[in-house]
Write an enzyme that holds these catalytic residues in place. Structure first.
Site: not given
Ligand code: PEP
Ligand code: MG
Length: 395
Positions: A132, A300, A25, A337, A266, A289-290, A168
């Site tokens: 977010r 990650r 993040h 996303c 995710e 991302n997750d 979200r």
């Molecule tokens: C993701 O996990 O791809 C996502 C968009 O959420 P975050 O990056 O906030 O965990």
């Molecule tokens: Mg996520």
């Protein structure tokens, strides 16, 4: 992440961290704020004493300590070149993302606050694919009240007018703690109490947020989306809370509008039951991302396993392909996303798979639109057919 969010953009030219990965993040917030950053260097902080000159190339993930005159001028040229390219891309940022053979894709922005929303529109966002909400909670000492949240959303609604905004619900835990919610020490926080798990256990917190979104929906095109979902029951419980929030607003005599409800995909569990989840939601958004970290079992934010953490690995591509297919079979739209949606290598694949909406850091929108406008969907579909038979990343 909240430290970065509170940096003064005019004063901070760049930063480097020892820990983290490109989808931590900290990196995501930096990207949204357009601050060059290199993360996960290992022990770089031991090498600097203070006062040295550094080159931070966020694009390539390179840091140069005490560069020679020659290296310095090469990077200056690179910077100038990139500025020229970006200025060109911005000129076309408002054009729609339509492939050469006429397929149109939505390009939205990921944002965290009103400043980001303004940037998003400047760079040609057609909507907000991910608001977010965490940073409305993390940069303060106590929980925001419904009225405060509503006012914040209302400011966003005024700027966005009737363009879609996907809010979200609070996604805290792991690298996004809240000072005023007691979080137990966990051995595996990324497999622990985070996202919807945490908010379902704190119904009052969740309902406050839901009520603020329902109220603002009377003034804009707002939708709700839940993070870190793994089961159908979680969505059902969240929708029960939404119903309670509606009932409370009704009995208070407060104006609101019903909202569409979506879920992030995710976790591998949710990815494998998209057909089932489709019974309860209106749309999907893939959080790569997750999803990548859970499919590849590679944290990650851990630089040691960053080789494994790759959304272009055949395992991740196959699951993404399946998610999109299942969502479409159920007649639902699906966006993305995660950071992958802006990756120039991934965009043609996602076009070929028929992803409906791409959502990304605002300043990456002009480039993504340009890529989509430069390709044919038919070619992209052929590319997908070839890629899905790849056995390794290099293939
Ligand atoms: C993701 O996990 O791809 C996502 C968009 O959420 P975050 O990056 O906030 O965990
Ligand atoms: Mg996520």
């Amino acid at each position: 992440p909240s430290d970065i969010a509170s940096l003064d953009k005019r004063m901070v030219l760049a930063f480097v961290t020892d820990k983290g990965g490109p989808t931590s993040h900290v990196a995501i917030v930096a990207r949204t704020m357009k601050i060059p950053a290199v993360v996960g260097t290992g022990d770089f902080s031991n090498k600097v004493k203070g006062g040295e000159l550094l080159i931070v190339d966020g694009e390539e993930g390179v840091v140069v300590l005490n560069p020679t005159e020659e290296v310095l001028s090469a990077y200056r040229r690179k910077k100038e070149y990139e500025e020229v390219i970006f200025a060109e891309l911005i000129k076309e940022a408002r054009l729609p993302a339509i492939t050469i053979d006429g397929a149109r894709f939505k390009v939205f922005a990921n944002v965290g606050n009103l400043d980001d929303v303004r940037e998003a529109l400047r760079y040609g966002a057609e909507g907000i694919g991910l608001l977010r909400t965490e940073f409305m909670y993390t940069e303060r000492k106590s929980m925001p009240a419904e009225e405060e949240l509503y006012e914040t959303f209302l400011e966003i609604a005024k700027v966005m007018e009737d363009k879609p905004v996907i809010v979200r619900t609070l996604d805290i835990g792991c690298d996004k703690p809240l000072p005023y919610v007691r979080m137990p020490e966990e051995e595996n926080p990324f497999l622990g109490w985070r996202g919807i798990r945490l908010t379902l256990d704190n119904p009052q917190l969740m309902k406050t947020q839901l009520k603020a979104v329902l109220r603002v929906s009377a003034h804009g095109n707002f939708m709700l989306m839940f993070p870190m979902v793994t089961t159908l029951e979680e969505i059902r419980k969240a929708k029960e809370l939404l119903k309670e929030a509606e009932d409370e607003l009704k009995s208070e005599g407060t104006k609101f509008k019903e909202v569409k409800v979506g879920t992030m995909i995710e976790t591998p569990a949710s990815a494998l039951i998209v057909d089932v989840l489709a019974e309860e939601v209106d749309f999907f958004s893939i959080g790569t991302n997750d999803l990548t970290q859970y499919v590849m079992a590679a944290d990650r934010g851990n630089a040691k396993v960053s080789e494994l953490y790759n959304p272009l690995h055949p395992a991740v591509l196959r699951i993404i392909h399946r998610i999109i297919e299942e969502a479409h079979n159920a007649g639902k739209e699906v966006g993305m996303c995660g950071e992958m949606a802006a990756d120039p290598k991934a965009i043609p694949l996602l076009v070929g798979m028929g992803l409906d909406e791409f959502s990304m850091s605002p300043f990456l929108i002009p480039r993504a639109k340009k890529i989509i406008r430069s390709i044919e969907k038919r070619d992209a579909e052929n590319l997908v057919a070839n890629i899905l038979s790849a056995r390794t990343l290099s293939e």
